[in-house]
Design a protein around this motif. Structure first.
Motif, PDB file in Angstrom:
ATOM      1  N   VAL A 109       0.799  -1.231   0.000  1.00  0.00           N
ATOM      2  CA  VAL A 109       0.000   0.000   0.000  1.00  0.00           C
ATOM      3  C   VAL A 109       0.827   1.276   0.000  1.00  0.00           C
ATOM      4  O   VAL A 109       0.271   2.366  -0.191  1.00  0.00           O
ATOM      5  CB  VAL A 109      -0.966   0.026   1.222  1.00  0.00           C
ATOM      6  N   GLY A 110       2.133   1.197   0.230  1.00  0.00           N
ATOM      7  CA  GLY A 110       2.932   2.414   0.320  1.00  0.00           C
ATOM      8  C   GLY A 110       3.127   3.100  -1.022  1.00  0.00           C
ATOM      9  O   GLY A 110       3.111   2.457  -2.076  1.00  0.00           O
ATOM     10  N   ARG A 181      -7.467   6.529  15.605  1.00  0.00           N
ATOM     11  CA  ARG A 181      -8.824   6.952  15.244  1.00  0.00           C
ATOM     12  C   ARG A 181      -8.789   8.367  14.671  1.00  0.00           C
ATOM     13  O   ARG A 181      -8.306   9.300  15.306  1.00  0.00           O
ATOM     14  CB  ARG A 181      -9.726   6.910  16.478  1.00  0.00           C
ATOM     15  N   THR A 182      -9.299   8.529  13.454  1.00  0.00           N
ATOM     16  CA  THR A 182      -9.393   9.856  12.844  1.00  0.00           C
ATOM     17  C   THR A 182     -10.829  10.355  12.764  1.00  0.00           C
ATOM     18  O   THR A 182     -11.060  11.542  12.534  1.00  0.00           O
ATOM     19  CB  THR A 182      -8.775   9.845  11.427  1.00  0.00           C
ATOM     20  N   ALA A 195      -3.929   5.035   9.152  1.00  0.00           N
ATOM     21  CA  ALA A 195      -2.609   4.477   9.437  1.00  0.00           C
ATOM     22  C   ALA A 195      -1.533   5.511   9.138  1.00  0.00           C
ATOM     23  O   ALA A 195      -1.621   6.252   8.156  1.00  0.00           O
ATOM     24  CB  ALA A 195      -2.384   3.216   8.606  1.00  0.00           C
ATOM     25  N   PHE A 196      -0.504   5.529   9.983  1.00  0.00           N
ATOM     26  CA  PHE A 196       0.560   6.533   9.881  1.00  0.00           C
ATOM     27  C   PHE A 196       1.920   5.885  10.106  1.00  0.00           C
ATOM     28  O   PHE A 196       2.035   4.838  10.761  1.00  0.00           O
ATOM     29  CB  PHE A 196       0.354   7.624  10.922  1.00  0.00           C
ATOM     30  N   ARG A 237       1.164   9.541   6.081  1.00  0.00           N
ATOM     31  CA  ARG A 237      -0.078   8.763   6.246  1.00  0.00           C
ATOM     32  C   ARG A 237      -0.077   7.657   5.202  1.00  0.00           C
ATOM     33  O   ARG A 237       0.237   7.884   4.040  1.00  0.00           O
ATOM     34  CB  ARG A 237      -1.295   9.671   6.082  1.00  0.00           C
ATOM     35  N   LEU A 238      -0.462   6.457   5.596  1.00  0.00           N
ATOM     36  CA  LEU A 238      -0.579   5.332   4.671  1.00  0.00           C
ATOM     37  C   LEU A 238      -2.020   5.217   4.177  1.00  0.00           C
ATOM     38  O   LEU A 238      -2.958   5.243   4.981  1.00  0.00           O
ATOM     39  CB  LEU A 238      -0.189   4.019   5.367  1.00  0.00           C
ATOM     40  N   MET A 239      -2.196   5.107   2.877  1.00  0.00           N
ATOM     41  CA  MET A 239      -3.503   5.011   2.253  1.00  0.00           C
ATOM     42  C   MET A 239      -4.310   6.287   2.547  1.00  0.00           C
ATOM     43  O   MET A 239      -3.741   7.308   2.950  1.00  0.00           O
ATOM     44  CB  MET A 239      -4.243   3.744   2.693  1.00  0.00           C
ATOM     45  N   GLU A 240      -5.628   6.215   2.384  1.00  0.00           N
ATOM     46  CA  GLU A 240      -6.468   7.398   2.571  1.00  0.00           C
ATOM     47  C   GLU A 240      -6.955   7.487   4.013  1.00  0.00           C
ATOM     48  O   GLU A 240      -6.931   6.504   4.763  1.00  0.00           O
ATOM     49  CB  GLU A 240      -7.671   7.346   1.624  1.00  0.00           C
TER      50      GLU A 240
END
Length: 401
Positions: A109-110, A181-182, A195-196, A237-240
């Motif tokens: 995913v990166g 959690r966002t 994910a970060f 940040r990884l992915m959206e």
């Protein structure tokens, strides 16, 4: 599926077996080769890693362009099983948890920039990594819907506040993947996580303690972490935003299966130790190996190991076809975790006091094996997964293909 091994994979299997026999197994018997947490000294590990690289046995799960072997999941199953005939094997070949799962998800995913900066050093063996997800009550454990660690937007960055624990490898890790959690809405259970990536040197977080446990510990142990304003640039940040749960699913499915691959290797090693001992040990005028009661024990474990191998290969094959293989992975995880414990318990019993002592690795494996029914989802959680799929699919649960 066709169970005929690709000749390339079989050749690798034999090379791994030879390498383990020659370079790794002899190290297990010398206490000086262990660190204070009962794992291989990292300086010695790094020497082994260079030998593995020189032998062309490095990072089997990673693409060739990144320095790995580019094996599919079926090929990895063969490689990992042989690698973990030694308790030091996976770390020597750079296919040990948690780096193994972290490399996979970063490769999947990166972005290209993230792979170059965060993945490549792990592939090269220059840094260790950690996956930061589990929390103490009332936060999230097996249920990611309960995750409470917050990531709050601050311009082009995110500020992290929260509490994590039982984070594998954290004490030696330099690169971390964090799940937080966002979406503050407590009712949101699917798109609430993101994910970060962060580095060990960044301020705003700390290791509260390295949690003592039964051991033996993997490198970096399991740690309790506290976040008090860690700032992560949005580019890390990884992915959206909201894809954190999806990322965990991408990571944990293959990671659970690779645990099983390694555990099968350990189970087979326990059988080797048991068979060698009962073949020469006599009592009351008969070799232990000639006693029917001993044969029944060893035959049952051999039977269960073979079932585990078939479950693992089926799940690996489905993953290679692009299937998520959720029930197949859960079935393998349940069975192989139980089988590892049965294998080492049987071997320890047949070795008697020798097995309980530190003259063999059996007591080490016995303690290690107990966590197999807990890590990456307790066995009960995986049984719930199977029950849900069965309730939904009925007799089609056992469909072919």
């Amino acid at each position: 599926m066709d169970f005929t091994l690709d000749p390339r994979h079989d050749e690798l299997r034999l090379k791994v077996r030879e390498f383990v026999d020659e370079h790794i197994l002899p190290l297990e018997s010398d206490p000086a080769n262990y660190n204070e947490f009962e794992n291989i000294r990292m300086s010695l590990r790094d020497e082994l890693r260079q030998k593995a690289k020189d032998a062309g046995l490095w990072a089997p799960q990673m693409p060739r362009e990144r320095g790995g072997l580019g094996l599919p999941m079926v090929g990895q199953a063969v490689f990992y099983e042989e690698a973990n005939r030694s308790i030091f094997g996976p770390s020597a070949f750079n296919c040990a948890a948690p780096d193994d799962g972290n490399m996979r998800v970063l490769e999947t995913v990166g972005t290209q920039a993230q792979k170059d900066a965060w993945l490549q050093p792990i592939v090269d063996g220059k840094v260790n990594s950690s996956f930061v997800m589990t929390e103490p009550h009332p936060g999230g454990g097996s249920d990611p819907g309960m995750i409470a660690t917050r990531a709050e937007r601050d311009g082009d960055a995110w500020r992290i506040h929260g509490h994590k624990w039982f984070i594998s490898g954290a004490a030696v890790a330099r690169h971390f993947i964090l799940i937080a959690r966002t979406d503050p809405n407590p009712e949101e259970k699917r798109r609430h996580l993101s994910a970060f990536l962060f580095h060990a040197d960044q301020p705003g977080w700390r290791i509260v303690r390295r949690i003592d446990n039964m051991g033996p510990d993997e490198h970096g142990g399991v740690c309790e972490l506290e976040f008090d304003g860690l700032t992560i640039p949005d580019e890390n940040r990884l992915m959206e935003v909201g894809d954190g749960l999806k990322l965990t699913q991408i990571r944990l499915g293959p990671a659970r299966l690779t645990h099983c691959m390694r555990w099968l290797g350990l189970a087979k090693r326990c059988m080797e130790i048991a068979q060698e001992y009962v073949s020469r040990r006599e009592g009351f005028g008969i070799r232990l190996a000639d006693r029917e009661s001993v044969q029944l024990k060893l035959g049952e474990v051999a039977h269960d190991i073979q079932i585990g191998r078939l479950l693992v290969m089926n799940a690996a094959w489905k993953l290679d076809q692009g299937d998520r293989a959720r029930t197949e992975v859960s079935s393998a995880k349940i069975h192989v975790a139980d089988t590892l414990h049965k294998a080492v318990d049987t071997a320890l019993q047949l070795n008697g006091a020798r097995g309980y002592s530190k003259d063999t690795i059996l007591e080490w494996v016995y303690r290690y094996a107990r966590c197999a029914r807990l890590v990456d989802g307790a066995s009960e959680v995986h049984k719930m997964v199977l029950a849900r799929f069965y309730a939904k699919e009925g007799s089609d649960y056992w469909k072919w293909g």
